[in-house]
Design a protein around this motif. Structure first.
Motif, PDB file in Angstrom:
ATOM      1  N   GLN A  90       0.722  -1.351  -0.167  1.00  9.07           N
ATOM      2  CA  GLN A  90      -0.034  -0.007   0.089  1.00  9.07           C
ATOM      3  C   GLN A  90       0.805   1.177   0.109  1.00  9.07           C
ATOM      4  N   GLU A  91       1.952   1.170   0.896  1.00  5.66           N
ATOM      5  CA  GLU A  91       2.925   2.416   0.696  1.00  5.66           C
ATOM      6  C   GLU A  91       3.608   2.575  -0.306  1.00  5.66           C
ATOM      7  N   GLY A  92       3.901   1.407  -1.223  1.00  2.00           N
ATOM      8  CA  GLY A  92       4.659   1.687  -2.136  1.00  2.00           C
ATOM      9  C   GLY A  92       3.826   2.263  -3.511  1.00  2.00           C
ATOM     10  N   CYS A  93       2.563   2.199  -3.322  1.00  6.00           N
ATOM     11  CA  CYS A  93       1.837   2.735  -4.465  1.00  6.00           C
ATOM     12  C   CYS A  93       2.079   4.433  -4.547  1.00  6.00           C
ATOM     13  N   THR A 141       4.747   5.889  -3.023  1.00  3.21           N
ATOM     14  CA  THR A 141       6.347   6.230  -2.722  1.00  3.21           C
ATOM     15  C   THR A 141       6.841   7.295  -3.537  1.00  3.21           C
ATOM     16  N   PHE A 142       6.404   7.513  -4.743  1.00  2.00           N
ATOM     17  CA  PHE A 142       6.910   8.583  -5.672  1.00  2.00           C
ATOM     18  C   PHE A 142       5.988  10.027  -5.453  1.00  2.00           C
ATOM     19  N   THR A 143       4.949   9.591  -5.385  1.00  2.00           N
ATOM     20  CA  THR A 143       3.933  10.675  -5.209  1.00  2.00           C
ATOM     21  C   THR A 143       4.020  11.519  -4.096  1.00  2.00           C
ATOM     22  N   SER A 144       4.142  10.792  -2.736  1.00  5.24           N
ATOM     23  CA  SER A 144       4.387  11.525  -1.490  1.00  5.24           C
ATOM     24  C   SER A 144       5.839  12.124  -1.387  1.00  5.24           C
ATOM     25  N   ALA A 145       6.774  11.867  -2.318  1.00  2.11           N
ATOM     26  CA  ALA A 145       8.116  12.605  -2.405  1.00  2.11           C
ATOM     27  C   ALA A 145       7.946  13.400  -3.618  1.00  2.11           C
ATOM     28  N   ALA A 146       6.872  13.902  -4.024  1.00  2.00           N
ATOM     29  CA  ALA A 146       6.940  14.682  -5.308  1.00  2.00           C
ATOM     30  C   ALA A 146       7.758  15.636  -4.955  1.00  2.00           C
ATOM     31  N   GLY A 147       7.634  16.718  -3.836  1.00  2.00           N
ATOM     32  CA  GLY A 147       8.336  18.057  -3.689  1.00  2.00           C
ATOM     33  C   GLY A 147       9.706  17.656  -3.612  1.00  2.00           C
ATOM     34  N   LEU A 148      10.236  16.458  -3.166  1.00  2.00           N
ATOM     35  CA  LEU A 148      11.740  16.351  -3.222  1.00  2.00           C
ATOM     36  C   LEU A 148      12.251  16.032  -4.496  1.00  2.00           C
ATOM     37  N   ILE A 149      11.420  15.356  -5.390  1.00  2.00           N
ATOM     38  CA  ILE A 149      11.603  14.663  -6.672  1.00  2.00           C
ATOM     39  C   ILE A 149      11.944  15.975  -7.520  1.00  2.00           C
ATOM     40  N   HIS A 150      10.960  17.068  -7.345  1.00  2.00           N
ATOM     41  CA  HIS A 150      11.066  18.318  -8.153  1.00  2.00           C
ATOM     42  C   HIS A 150      12.098  19.275  -7.848  1.00  2.00           C
ATOM     43  N   THR A 177       8.016  -2.627  -3.691  1.00  2.00           N
ATOM     44  CA  THR A 177       7.810  -1.003  -3.592  1.00  2.00           C
ATOM     45  C   THR A 177       8.065  -0.376  -4.947  1.00  2.00           C
ATOM     46  N   PHE A 178       9.217  -0.709  -5.812  1.00  2.00           N
ATOM     47  CA  PHE A 178       9.671   0.019  -6.813  1.00  2.00           C
ATOM     48  C   PHE A 178       8.646   0.017  -8.077  1.00  2.00           C
ATOM     49  N   LEU A 179       8.204  -1.337  -7.955  1.00  2.00           N
ATOM     50  CA  LEU A 179       7.135  -1.620  -9.088  1.00  2.00           C
ATOM     51  C   LEU A 179       5.915  -0.589  -9.098  1.00  2.00           C
ATOM     52  N   LEU A 180       5.196  -0.810  -7.786  1.00  2.00           N
ATOM     53  CA  LEU A 180       4.171  -0.304  -7.284  1.00  2.00           C
ATOM     54  C   LEU A 180       4.151   1.475  -7.236  1.00  2.00           C
ATOM     55  N   ALA A 181       5.446   1.747  -6.977  1.00  2.00           N
ATOM     56  CA  ALA A 181       5.702   3.356  -6.796  1.00  2.00           C
ATOM     57  C   ALA A 181       5.800   3.805  -8.479  1.00  2.00           C
ATOM     58  N   ILE A 182       6.230   2.949  -9.535  1.00  2.00           N
ATOM     59  CA  ILE A 182       5.955   3.554 -10.793  1.00  2.00           C
ATOM     60  C   ILE A 182       4.817   3.264 -11.127  1.00  2.00           C
ATOM     61  N   LEU A 183       3.977   2.413 -11.013  1.00  2.00           N
ATOM     62  CA  LEU A 183       2.627   2.424 -11.560  1.00  2.00           C
ATOM     63  C   LEU A 183       1.594   3.164 -10.746  1.00  2.00           C
ATOM     64  N   VAL A 210      -4.208   2.812  -8.946  1.00  2.00           N
ATOM     65  CA  VAL A 210      -3.476   1.610  -8.501  1.00  2.00           C
ATOM     66  C   VAL A 210      -3.758   1.338  -7.091  1.00  2.00           C
ATOM     67  N   PRO A 211      -3.637   2.429  -6.294  1.00  2.00           N
ATOM     68  CA  PRO A 211      -3.729   2.053  -4.630  1.00  2.00           C
ATOM     69  C   PRO A 211      -5.160   1.304  -4.344  1.00  2.00           C
ATOM     70  N   PRO A 212      -6.150   1.821  -4.870  1.00  2.00           N
ATOM     71  CA  PRO A 212      -7.512   0.997  -4.521  1.00  2.00           C
ATOM     72  C   PRO A 212      -7.575  -0.421  -5.171  1.00  2.00           C
ATOM     73  N   ILE A 213      -6.897  -0.370  -6.535  1.00  2.00           N
ATOM     74  CA  ILE A 213      -6.600  -1.922  -6.847  1.00  2.00           C
ATOM     75  C   ILE A 213      -5.950  -2.794  -5.925  1.00  2.00           C
ATOM     76  N   VAL A 214      -4.930  -2.230  -5.437  1.00  2.00           N
ATOM     77  CA  VAL A 214      -3.910  -3.006  -4.741  1.00  2.00           C
ATOM     78  C   VAL A 214      -4.389  -3.339  -3.381  1.00  2.00           C
ATOM     79  N   ALA A 215      -5.141  -2.461  -2.823  1.00  2.00           N
ATOM     80  CA  ALA A 215      -6.031  -2.548  -1.607  1.00  2.00           C
ATOM     81  C   ALA A 215      -7.218  -3.778  -1.807  1.00  2.00           C
TER      82      ALA A 215
END
Length: 278
Positions: A105-108, A110-119, A179-185, A192-197
């Motif tokens: 669930q947190e893998g989904c 991972t990247f969206t929650s770190a968007a500020g740091l990524i940008h 985590t890597f795979l779900l972060a990309i998807l 993806v998060p509700p599907i994974v849940a």
């Protein structure tokens, strides 16, 4: 003044051929250099999540203890099983599944929650994945006292086999890759998060967690088609004092290799677009 011809020129060359995979490997190598930062950020996430709480993350330990105590006695009675054998099995199974569910669930996000740091900073994407992985491992570590307490109470003697260390390393590897795979998807598709849940709920009932594999007297080989079953068996079975079946390890390694291959190919193709998706 400099003449226009002396100004530096930036040449943008599109990725093609094997350059996708070279850049993906470079990202993973650079992620190892930021491993200390990723671990530190994962530790800080745990501290900030429970800031102001009296028990902090040990609320998870308390809630797990209460849930296992209630469910263990009830399901042992319903399935007519010896509570001395069933409760240690249920304890270890629920804690492992809680880790799997939390990781997925947190893998989904991972990247969206770190968007500020990524940008704002140029960092390898693998560092953000490591951060999430460390955070989940620190969370599940707070349930170790529950396992130790149940094992001591019911006199469970683990089978200390040499396979325990490879099994633990495979768990760490798979948690990072998943985590890597779900972060990309999750960065590309917000569905993806509700599907994974929903998938986690389905696999919870078809995976031997509330029920033991011995209840399937026929067709136990079909359980190997469930990617979570061999992964749980290689760690759960020896710690419960039993011997792992011969076919379980090849199935666990096969699923892990498939997961790693899909993740690496997908990351190599989508790496350049991730910053625009989050």
């Amino acid at each position: 003044m400099h003449s226009p011809s002396s100004e530096p020129v930036l040449h943008l060359v599109p990725e093609k051929g094997t350059s996708y995979f070279r850049h993906a490997l470079r990202d993973l190598a650079e992620g190892l250099k930021f491993a200390k930062l990723g671990c530190t950020l994962g530790w800080l996430d745990i501290k900030l999540r429970y800031r102001g709480s009296i028990l902090g993350p040990f609320w998870l330990t308390a809630s797990t203890t209460v849930m296992i105590s209630a469910m263990g006695v009830l399901y042992a009675y319903l399935m007519n099983m010896d509570v001395h054998k069933y409760l240690p099995f249920l304890t270890f199974s629920l804690i492992l599944w809680g880790f799997i569910g939390g990781t997925l669930q947190e893998g989904c996000t991972t990247f969206t929650s770190a968007a500020g740091l990524i940008h704002s900073a140029r960092m390898p994407y693998s560092m953000h994945v490591l951060r999430s992985t460390v955070r989940n491992w620190l969370t599940v570590a707070h349930n170790i006292p529950v396992i130790v307490g149940v094992f001591l109470w019911f006199h469970v003697e683990p089978l200390w086999s040499w396979t325990l260390l490879p099994a633990l390393l495979l768990w760490v590897f798979d948690s990072f890759v998943a985590t890597f795979l779900l972060a990309i998807l999750g960065a590309r598709f917000r569905d993806v998060p509700p599907i994974v849940a929903s998938g986690i709920q389905i696999f919870f009932f078809i995976t031997p967690i509330l029920w033991t594999p011995d209840l399937m007297k026929e067709g136990q080989d079909w359980l190997l088609l469930n990617p979570f079953f061999p992964l749980m068996e290689i760690l759960r079975t020896p710690l419960l004092g039993d011997t792992v079946q011969v076919a379980v390890w090849p199935a666990a390694l096969g699923w892990s290799a498939f997961l790693a291959s899909v993740t690496f190919v997908l990351f190599a193709r989508m790496r350049a677009r991730l910053a625009y998706w989050v």
